[in-house]
Design an enzyme around this catalytic site. Sequence first.
Site, PDB file in Angstrom:
ATOM      1  N   GLY A 109       7.751   0.383  -4.794  1.00  0.00           N
ATOM      2  CA  GLY A 109       7.087   1.850  -5.615  1.00  0.00           C
ATOM      3  C   GLY A 109       7.562   1.766  -7.019  1.00  0.00           C
ATOM      4  N   ILE A 118      -2.682  -0.630  -5.039  1.00  0.00           N
ATOM      5  CA  ILE A 118      -3.380  -1.599  -3.361  1.00  0.00           C
ATOM      6  C   ILE A 118      -1.960  -0.242  -2.601  1.00  0.00           C
ATOM      7  CG2 ILE A 118      -1.410  -2.977  -2.397  1.00  0.00           C
ATOM      8  CD1 ILE A 118      -4.468  -3.717  -3.584  1.00  0.00           C
ATOM      9  N   ASP A 119      -1.232   0.581  -3.181  1.00  0.00           N
ATOM     10  CA  ASP A 119      -1.258   1.443  -2.709  1.00  0.00           C
ATOM     11  C   ASP A 119      -1.809   2.983  -1.938  1.00  0.00           C
ATOM     12  OD1 ASP A 119      -0.857   2.424  -5.047  1.00  0.00           O
ATOM     13  OD2 ASP A 119       0.597   3.391  -4.949  1.00  0.00           O
TER      14      ASP A 119
END
Length: 244
Positions: free
Chosen positions: A8, A95-96
């Site tokens: 993150g 992408i998260d």
Amino acid sequence: MVLAIDVGNTRIKASVFEDNTVLENFVFEKNELEKKIKKILEKFQNCSDLIVASVGNVEKQSFLAFEKELNIHFFTHEDIFPFTNKYSTPKTLGIDRMILASGATLQFPKQNRLVIDAGTCITYDFIDENDNYLGGAISPGLRLRYEALHNFTARLPLLTLDAPESYIGDSTAQAIHSGVVNGFVYEIDGFIDEYQGNFANFIIILTGGDAEFLAKRLKNTIFANSNFLLESLNQTFQYKIDND
């Protein structure tokens, strides 16, 4: 076994999975990455795959140091996902957010789904009942709101997250807590009300580092799971294997 890692903006989270069962969760700083992976692999010696979703600034080489021990996969926009991406700029979708949309699609079939990820930023991602990803919203998370009030004013203090005593702040500190926390909650409830007013057969999934703090403050019924991204990462990997 699969080691799933979410890089993150602030920290790294990881989970070890046996099929779809979580064996253990981990949270650590970015500068601890290689050391932590070594310790995890010492404990879970049957790990065969390392899967990574990254929005943070971590070099791929840190993971490739383990390529002799594990099959390593970095999720990208080129991978197979169980939804149709209707974003007007699909290559810019994080992408998260794609992994979260994938997990929602796989876990909650034939429903309208709103995934709310409350971390450094708060993201809203909507996937309709026909598995079309339509988009969502991005705004500052709780920590960024506290920091912005301090960094862009002359006198407001930098506070850490705390529940306000009342919506009427009777001191500068309480006024900041009320503004940040209540404003955040009203924002989320407002988005949820807007979606619910336009879509039936609807589920709300709340995740991210601030999910537990927020869950009991929201007026709407939600499915709260702070580990949803890592679970979604593992499920998306299984989906990829089945559909390659």
